[in-house]
Enzyme design. Sequence first.
Site, PDB file in Angstrom:
ATOM      1  CG  LEU A 232      -1.936  -1.089   1.398  1.00  9.87           C
ATOM      2  CD1 LEU A 232      -2.660  -0.939   2.731  1.00  9.87           C
ATOM      3  CD2 LEU A 232      -2.938  -1.069   0.252  1.00  9.87           C
ATOM      4  CG  ASP A 233       0.415   4.398  -2.839  1.00  8.89           C
ATOM      5  OD1 ASP A 233       1.217   3.589  -3.348  1.00  8.89           O
ATOM      6  OD2 ASP A 233      -0.446   5.015  -3.497  1.00  8.89           O
ATOM      7  CE  LYS A 234       5.309   8.875   4.828  1.00  7.64           C
ATOM      8  NZ  LYS A 234       6.273   9.996   4.680  1.00  7.64           N
TER       9      LYS A 234
ATOM     10  CB  THR B  38      -2.960   3.875   0.901  1.00  8.16           C
ATOM     11  OG1 THR B  38      -2.932   4.751  -0.227  1.00  8.16           O
ATOM     12  CG2 THR B  38      -4.210   3.014   0.837  1.00  8.16           C
TER      13      THR B  38
ATOM     14  NE  ARG C 231      -2.236   8.732  -4.719  1.00  5.15           N
ATOM     15  CZ  ARG C 231      -0.962   8.921  -4.365  1.00  5.15           C
ATOM     16  NH1 ARG C 231      -0.197   7.880  -4.027  1.00  5.15           N
ATOM     17  NH2 ARG C 231      -0.453  10.147  -4.348  1.00  5.15           N
TER      18      ARG C 231
END
Length: 323
Positions: free
Chosen positions: A147-149, A151, A252
């Site tokens: 997961l993105d930082k 998210t 996104r």
Amino acid sequence: MDEGEDLLTAGIELRQLSVGLSLHGQRLDKVLAQIAPEFSRNYLQQLIDAGGVCVNGLQSYKQSAKLKAGDALQLELRPTAQSQAFAPQAMDLQVVYQDAHVYVLDKPAGLVVHPAPGNWSGTLLNGLLAMDPDLAAVPRAGIVHRLDKDTSGLMVVARTRQAMDALVHAIAARSMHRQYLALAKGPWRGKAEQNVKAPIGRDPRNRLRMAVVDLATTPGKTAQTDIYLLGQSSQGCLVHCVLHTGRTHQIRVHMASLGHPLMGDAVYGGPAATELARQALHAFRLAFAHPMTGAPLAFESPLPPDLATLLADWGLRYNIPSL
């Protein structure tokens, strides 16, 4: 505490070396690369620049200095940030499920998943190694998807190599189901249910972000996201996103391409919100077959407080969407 103990505590190693006949007349940086091959040349050059190399008892800051046979070298080897990237670091991880083969975690926003330039420590991987030292024997400490930082939400981690191989195969076969909640800019446009099939690649105008691209002219990969409207106001909308592929920043990018960038997502044009210090994206549902038994597993994570507060400010209520 003597000097040797100080060096040991700091993780510094003093190494004594001698220049052989075959290296006579060669540059300092090239000599070091040959007699200390376990270190990258870039690291050794930085070591010279930092005064960490002595020649015959004197510090040498010149990479191109010519050495003679018999010269005595001393290297003050300090651990680099990258070399410490896989070090255990205790942190409070929220484990929502575990057995002998997998963990399911609820990752908070702000936590980087895997070490990388600029984030060599303090990552989820470091926390996993502290929580379970046996994960050191599993590639990437068992991390099979990211997961993105910024998210938040659910992730699965493999505890064994066999489980990891099975989970990686499940992701490739698209049999692992990952669903997200997102708060986006403005009232919803178009149909309440949309299937977005738009390839994603590096943005040719800004290499630091991704974009919907034309595969005939720009490198990229196919990407598919199902998006369902759950609620809207004049300020924004709440949507339920189902991934069919797992491209970088997929939700996104797809949401921005529809004219609804995520709240707080400055990279893709999302507006700021006082309640948010990150993009408004949460991995709320994760379902997959157990990698060893095949038993179905499904997990849900409640909407985090920052997203719940923003939703309430919009006058919207959150009901868990059905499968």
